[in-house]
Design a protein around this motif. Structure first.
Motif, PDB file in Angstrom:
ATOM      1  N   THR A 111     -12.458 -89.883 -60.097  1.00 46.51           N
ATOM      2  CA  THR A 111     -12.824 -90.323 -58.750  1.00 46.51           C
ATOM      3  C   THR A 111     -12.925 -89.107 -57.842  1.00 46.51           C
ATOM      4  OG1 THR A 111     -11.719 -92.450 -59.044  1.00 46.51           O
ATOM      5  CG2 THR A 111     -12.191 -91.754 -56.788  1.00 46.51           C
ATOM      6  N   ILE A 112     -14.009 -89.020 -57.081  1.00 48.50           N
ATOM      7  CA  ILE A 112     -14.231 -87.917 -56.148  1.00 48.50           C
ATOM      8  C   ILE A 112     -14.179 -88.480 -54.732  1.00 48.50           C
ATOM      9  CG2 ILE A 112     -15.826 -86.125 -55.392  1.00 48.50           C
ATOM     10  CD1 ILE A 112     -16.956 -86.065 -58.217  1.00 48.50           C
ATOM     11  N   VAL A 113     -13.300 -87.911 -53.912  1.00 45.50           N
ATOM     12  CA  VAL A 113     -13.131 -88.354 -52.527  1.00 45.50           C
ATOM     13  C   VAL A 113     -13.742 -87.301 -51.618  1.00 45.50           C
ATOM     14  CG1 VAL A 113     -11.494 -89.048 -50.753  1.00 45.50           C
ATOM     15  CG2 VAL A 113     -11.009 -89.544 -53.148  1.00 45.50           C
ATOM     16  N   ILE A 114     -14.627 -87.737 -50.712  1.00 48.57           N
ATOM     17  CA  ILE A 114     -15.279 -86.846 -49.741  1.00 48.57           C
ATOM     18  C   ILE A 114     -14.857 -87.287 -48.339  1.00 48.57           C
ATOM     19  CG2 ILE A 114     -17.478 -86.007 -48.843  1.00 48.57           C
ATOM     20  CD1 ILE A 114     -18.728 -86.571 -51.533  1.00 48.57           C
ATOM     21  N   TRP A 115     -14.449 -86.314 -47.534  1.00 46.87           N
ATOM     22  CA  TRP A 115     -14.022 -86.640 -46.175  1.00 46.87           C
ATOM     23  C   TRP A 115     -14.465 -85.532 -45.233  1.00 46.87           C
ATOM     24  CZ3 TRP A 115     -10.920 -84.458 -49.778  1.00 46.87           C
ATOM     25  CH2 TRP A 115     -10.196 -83.311 -49.417  1.00 46.87           C
TER      26      TRP A 115
END
Length: 618
Positions: A114-118
């Motif tokens: 899972t890749i989280v972008i913020w």
């Protein structure tokens, strides 16, 4: 003999020590392998990519298409980023994202697959020493004033008092500070608070705009003779808020008159200085809440309150109102007894003036409101997040409908399953979907959700702009011994929901005949005809079947089946083996089609006749 024994023991100890070292080495190796597993996967996955003028979303979709990664991000964070040309050959996912997100203010992290972008937020705070000042705001009777505004003078920094009139405000430690207190209908006050930690503020009523007399319902007296707390709203003030219902016009105009409930389509209920302790009265199977509602008096006659959920203000034409007096405290019980325990709203209507000529007036108003904010009303998770949630739930708590299988139990066929839940059930439990079919259907629904088709359908087939129009005609005049007033009004209101609306006609006649010098006969007749249309659609019912991929009509304009908790499980309903083509009627459901075949309306006629004699002594 002893030497051989010692040698044997020593060899045994060495062997045990060697075994323990081997075990420790194995355990450490396993732990190390588990720790680097996620990092190894991210380094092993490589891909090539060549795109022209691609957005960040297109790059993300490309990665998702060729890898097992899933993404978590906010659309708002990705908006406003310029498109770019992309060219990578045999590059790692980490290097691709680092290059594409460089200079955008976005950060990312990789957790397993899972890749989280913020969006990186840099806060620059200037440390200022502060202190707290607490207090309470009350009126002259000691009643707390909820919603009073407290502002630091010379700034826009302020707070609002809570439901019991209390407040707390932060002020700079240094300097001399003055707080400004204000409340609707009260005089504004400025209070220095240097060196104070708690203050009690008493606001006085602003009586400059009040009339010189107070109408109690039984008599009209000067303000000097009036006892108790009261507020007066004149016809000019009411005229600034054109509306079809007097209750809506009173909202926010009278201090101490608070709104208990005000639904979008429904009656407004008031409370004067708080509610009573008894919440409901029941008699003969009919429930109403008269014990919490103020008494309403029209031209000296108390009218029925909220019995059987009727609205007492619906029979009053706002254009006929001369003034509204709100009696707030226990002094009103000396006039009306126990019925006035929750206060009194005294309404005086317009009448013909003595020895005046016939006056004819007409007015009209028309209003249109903006459309409902669907994102605010329904606040749904995205289609992708809903699938992700159901898949995680199914992974750790597999779906088990053994005892309630809709395929084997007839009683379990009428049930609602969300699309992700039902697709997982069909794929893993019933084997009716292959993995490829599941993924294809999943991407189709996610695409529908991303396009926002559900909002387009709701705006076209369910919601609309609320429109209101009102027309009013009145005739007033007087002769030597007779005055009269007649008015007629027509109200037409289209609700924010299509095919919901109200139509109302009000006819009022009031006349006073002076029979003798001291004796007057008063007569008032009020008649209301109303028609209310309701197609059964409501926000609550829409929430029961709405999802990001919901369609009401397909591209060809045909009605689409909408699953609910009252419909048959969709795969069974659409199967020729069970229902499709085997029942005499169509069992599919669509709220728009159902509404088109429905004609729900109610007609009401109310009338009120008031009459009495007034005798004045010399």
């Amino acid at each position: 003999m002893k030497k051989n024994l010692y040698a044997c023991i020593d060899r045994h100890r060495k062997v045990m020590k060697l075994i323990l070292m081997m075990k420790a080495t194995f355990i450490l190796s396993v732990l190390f392998a588990l720790q680097v597993h996620a990092g190894v996967y991210s380094q092993q996955v490589r891909m090539s990519m060549e795109l022209e003028r691609a957005s960040i979303k297109q790059i993300i979709n490309e990665i998702k298409l060729h890898t097992e990664y899933s993404f978590v991000y906010s659309d708002a964070d990705l908006s406003g980023i310029q498109d770019r040309d992309v060219l990578f050959k045999d590059a790692t996912i980490e290097s691709i994202l680092s290059s594409c997100l460089k200079g955008t203010g976005l950060k990312f992290s990789i957790e397993e697959k899972t890749i989280v972008i913020w969006k990186e937020i840099i806060l620059q705070q200037k440390k200022v020493e502060e202190r707290s000042v607490k207090g309470v705001v009350i009126d002259g009777q000691g009643i707390p004033l909820p919603g009073a505004t407290i502002v630091l003078k010379g700034t826009t920094s302020g707070v609002v008092s809570d439901s019991v009139g209390r407040f707390e405000i932060k002020l700079p430690e240094k300097g001399v500070h003055v707080l400004v207190f204000s409340f609707v209908g009260m005089k504004k006050q400025e209070i220095p608070v240097s060196g104070k930690e708690f203050i009690e503020v008493v606001l006085e009523e602003d009586n400059e705009n009040l009339d010189d007399v107070v109408v109690t319902g039984y008599q009209t007296i000067s303000k000097e003779r009036a006892t108790g707390a009261y507020s007066i709203v004149d016809a000019e003030t009411l005229g600034r808020k054109p509306t079809s219902n007097l209750a809506q016009a009173l909202v926010g105009l009278v201090p101490g008159l608070s709104v208990v409930s005000a639904p979008v389509d429904g009656q407004i209920r008031f409370a004067i200085r708080g509610q009573g302790t008894i919440s409901q009265v029941s008699m003969g199977g009919a429930n109403w809440k008269a014990d919490n509602d103020p008494l309403i008096v029209v031209d000296g006659f108390p009218i029925s309150g909220y019995m059987l959920e009727s609205d007492p203000f619906s029979s009053i034409n706002p254009n006929d109102v001369e003034s509204v007096t709100v009696l707030k405290d226990a002094a009103a019980t000396s006039i009306y007894g126990a019925r006035a325990a929750n206060g009194v709203i005294v309404i005086t209507t317009k009448k013909g003036k003595a020895k005046s000529k016939l006056e004819i007036s007409a007015d009209a108003y028309w209003s249109v409101s903006s459309r409902a904010d669907l994102d605010y009303l329904f606040n749904m998770a995205s289609a992708e997040n809903q699938f992700r949630f159901e898949e995680l739930m199914h992974k750790y708590d597999p779906i088990n409908l053994t005892s309630n299988d809709p395929y084997t139990r007839t009683s379990a066929r009428r049930r609602y399953m969300s699309a992700p839940y039902g697709m997982l059930y069909e794929r893993d439990n019933k084997k009716n979907l292959t993995a490829g079919e599941y993924e294809a259907k999943k991407q189709e629904l996610i695409e529908l959700g991303n396009r926002g088709v559900w909002k387009d359908d709701l705006n076209e087939y369910i919601f609309q702009r609320m429109m209101r129009q009102q027309y009013n005609v009145s005739l007033r005049g007087a002769a030597e011994k007779l005055d009269y007033a007649f008015s007629a009004s027509y109200d037409d209101e289209d609700s924010y929901l299509q095919e919901n609306g109200k139509r109302r006609v009000l006819l009022n006649l009031a006349s006073n005949a002076r029979l003798t010098k001291n004796l007057t006969f008063e007569l008032a007749v009020n008649t209301m005809f109303s028609r209310e249309e309701s197609n059964g659609t409501s926000i609550e019912s829409v929430r029961g079947w709405l999802s990001p991929w919901t369609r009401l009509k397909d591209e060809e304009g045909n009605f689409v089946h909408v699953p609910t908790s009252q419909t048959v499980y969709e795969p069974l309903l659409m199967s020729e083996e069970y229902y499709a083509g085997k029942t005499p009627t169509d069992w599919t459901y669509n709220p728009v089609a159902d509404r088109d075949y429905t004609d729900n309306y109610s007609k009401t006629m109310n009338y009120r006749v008031q009459g009495g004699f007034e005798y004045r002594t010399e």
